[in-house]
Enzyme design. Sequence first.
Site, PDB file in Angstrom:
ATOM      1  N   CYS A   2      98.920  86.168  70.318  1.00 46.90           N
ATOM      2  CA  CYS A   2      98.441  87.015  70.987  1.00 46.90           C
ATOM      3  C   CYS A   2      99.535  87.898  72.084  1.00 46.90           C
ATOM      4  CB  CYS A   2      97.068  86.891  71.777  1.00 46.90           C
ATOM      5  SG  CYS A   2      96.553  87.901  73.185  1.00 46.90           S
ATOM      6  N   GLU A 113      96.158  94.407  69.169  1.00 50.28           N
ATOM      7  CA  GLU A 113      96.743  93.938  67.560  1.00 50.28           C
ATOM      8  C   GLU A 113      97.445  95.381  67.294  1.00 50.28           C
ATOM      9  OE1 GLU A 113      99.144  91.945  66.748  1.00 50.28           O
ATOM     10  OE2 GLU A 113      97.431  90.402  66.970  1.00 50.28           O
TER      11      GLU A 113
END
Length: 253
Positions: A2, A113
Amino acid sequence: MCGRYVMARAVGDLLAEFDAELEDEVSIPPSWNVAPTDAVAIVLERVKEGDAGPRQVRQLHVARWGLVPSWAKDVKIGSSMINARSETVLEKPAFRKAVQSRRCAVPADGYYEWKQGSGKSKQPYYVHPGQDHGLVFAGLYEWWRDPSVPEGEPGRWLLSTSILTADTPPPGTESTIFGKLTELHDRVPLPMDQATMEAWLDPQADDAAGLVDLVRSRVKDAAAHWQVESVGKEVGNVRNNGPELIRPVEALF
């Protein structure tokens, strides 16, 4: 994954949500674009000595995102350690001690993302559990002593953290979210439900391998109701920070 996430809840709300206390006063401004090396909130448990003897307490701390191992010679190493692969966390020198006794929870509202398009084009997406719900990722923390700061001076000890990740689960018949996540990235941050977090944070639990397996085994349940929404390209610039970053927009592709 992440590499960017959102954490916009107030300190007081986090203390209430996690039933945690503060050892020192902290300031954590809301952020809709948390980036590596930023100061972030983490929740940990420790055994603390008191007048009535030792007791286990849960605390909210501020840590630098990007774990700096205790043996590191320079803080810069943390920039490449914002995530820890759960498959190898028990073996990697940077993480294997932390996973044994320095486990934490990393609160978030959601994370970003990017989907690769043609050429250099990328479409950012915001992954989140829906309104009025937060996430909590499995994390590790570490203390690093800065040799350039004299003993007793502020900044002598740096607290840093890393978020555990795993392969994105394959799509299941109960949800299509994992198919969407796989389209974005082959890795996913490891979320925890309440029961998993209680086990993960316990500083007296000594089966690190079992705890990692526990967190990994519950990814599909914890993430089953996540939502994926396309957002504006402004999130790609770390200087941009505001609630408008998570406002849904029409995807470019």
